[in-house]
Design a protein around this motif. Structure first.
Motif, mmCIF file in Angstrom:
data_model
loop_
_atom_site.group_PDB
_atom_site.id
_atom_site.type_symbol
_atom_site.label_atom_id
_atom_site.label_comp_id
_atom_site.label_asym_id
_atom_site.label_seq_id
_atom_site.Cartn_x
_atom_site.Cartn_y
_atom_site.Cartn_z
ATOM 1 N N ARG A 48 25.813 0.123 32.915
ATOM 2 C CA ARG A 48 26.914 0.229 31.945
ATOM 3 C C ARG A 48 28.186 0.731 32.612
ATOM 4 N N GLU A 79 29.785 -2.104 34.354
ATOM 5 C CA GLU A 79 30.499 -2.953 33.401
ATOM 6 C C GLU A 79 31.870 -2.376 33.066
ATOM 7 N N ARG A 109 34.410 -3.455 35.225
ATOM 8 C CA ARG A 109 34.612 -4.911 35.088
ATOM 9 C C ARG A 109 33.735 -5.718 36.041
ATOM 10 N N TYR A 110 32.602 -5.167 36.419
ATOM 11 C CA TYR A 110 31.602 -5.921 37.158
ATOM 12 C C TYR A 110 30.640 -6.575 36.181
ATOM 13 N N ARG A 111 29.894 -7.560 36.705
ATOM 14 C CA ARG A 111 28.786 -8.167 35.978
ATOM 15 C C ARG A 111 27.505 -7.761 36.713
ATOM 16 N N ALA A 149 20.738 -5.435 31.418
ATOM 17 C CA ALA A 149 21.450 -6.327 32.340
ATOM 18 C C ALA A 149 20.466 -7.370 32.845
ATOM 19 N N CYS A 173 26.207 -12.692 38.688
ATOM 20 C CA CYS A 173 26.305 -11.240 38.845
ATOM 21 C C CYS A 173 27.076 -10.913 40.122
#
Length: 343
Positions: free
Chosen positions: A70, A73, A76-78, A117, A137
């Protein structure tokens, strides 16, 4: 019934059993040291954060991985999560589907991770990571694998249960350590102490000597108010059932009865009938952990009835210093960019 597969003497001061097993521990520790030092793990084109532990058994890696997914995220990563999967049942990379996969096929922890995820399990963590990257990802969280060093990591975070620490401080089979403490600390970047207690002080001192930061977190239960003040029958199959029971007691649950199973126990119909029968006969509320609850999925008959009548107690990891999670993600990112520049 014991709630953990770890020998009880591992978590007592070193005695005769630990001394008799010292020669085997010396050999095991030497092999583990050489494997870690000689490993040349493959790299992938994404930041890799490893969440490991020093010992056999649970220390809170799963909720830590979810919390840091989280946090990634928020940057701003996947994120995607790689794991071997409990028992190593899948040799080839397998993306976990929490709607159709079962705990028996992929493991209970993988099901929990997949809710947070995209999660891939399999024997080869580098291939697992590449599957996630191919799926979009761009930040990899490696659940466990610290000692095996099967994937090049940019930041290694060690989770430490403050209640149990490293037990007697001995290496397998004389104690729970997966490798000598000093050798493991050389490869760690930071330590996350989870919960309260002094059992982990030895690790904290070792981290301080090595100049490694020590962070603090705790597990925050949800849905506990629904059973606070009630008479409960608590059951679980986790590494440290006492911690679960203490949490229930702390939040006002009346522990009328407990039933502990081995770690990752696959509940049988006989287990289900016994638990439901006792709860009905004595007017008790059934309660278990989220990790145990997922092992009751996709079942029929008595196991389905047990699931329907059980109150689940999910937990989430909360950093005592809120910025620590962001610092971990940023440190992983910085190391990755230095890796790329250095080739």
């Amino acid at each position: 019934m014991a709630g953990s597969e770890a020998p009880p003497f591992w978590y007592r001061p070193p005695g005769l059993q630990a001394r008799l097993l010292w020669p085997a521990s010396f050999v095991y520790g030497g092999i583990a040291r050489r494997r870690m030092d000689r490993a040349d793990p493959p790299a992938v084109d994404a930041p890799v954060l490893c969440i490991g532990n020093l010992t056999v058994g649970g220390t809170g890696k799963t909720p830590t991985a979810i919390a840091l997914a989280r946090a990634a995220e928020r940057h701003r990563y996947r994120p995607g999560i790689v794991s071997r999967g409990y028992g190593g049942g899948h040799i080839r990379p397998h993306r976990v589907d929490p709607e159709t996969d079962t705990a028996r096929s992929v493991g209970d922890e993988a099901l929990l991770l997949a809710r947070a995820a995209p999660t891939v399990i399999g024997a080869n963590r580098a291939r697992n990571a590449q599957m996630l990257i191919d799926a979009g990802c761009d930040f990899i969280i490696m659940d466990d694998g610290f000692q095996s060093r099967s994937l090049r990591t940019d930041h290694a975070l060690i989770t430490l249960d403050a209640r149990r620490g490293i037990g007697n401080g001995r290496v397998i089979p004389a104690g729970p350590l997966r490798a000598p403490l000093r050798d493991q600390m050389r490869l760690a970047d930071a330590v996350l102490r989870i919960g309260t207690g002094e059992a982990g002080d030895q690790v904290v001192r070792a981290a301080a000597r090595a100049g490694k930061p020590v962070m603090q977190a705790h597990l925050q239960p949800a849905n506990v108010r629904a059973i606070s003040g009630r008479q409960v029958l608590a059951y679980c199959g986790i590494g440290d059932p006492g911690k679960f029971y203490e949490t229930l007691h702390h939040y006002g649950c009346m522990l009328a009865a407990t039933r502990s199973f081995g770690d990752h126990h696959m509940f049988t119909e006989a287990d289900a009938r016994a638990l439901v029968g006792k709860a009905e006969a004595e007017g008790l509320e059934l309660v278990t952990t989220e990790k145990d609850f997922v092992r009751l999925s996709h079942n029929e008959g008595p196991l389905a009835t047990l699931r329907e009548r059980t109150h689940v107690l999910p937990v989430s990891l909360v950093f005592e210093t809120r910025a620590d999670a962001e610092h971990i993600i940023a440190a992983t990112e910085r190391r990755y960019h230095r890796r790329r520049i250095g080739g």
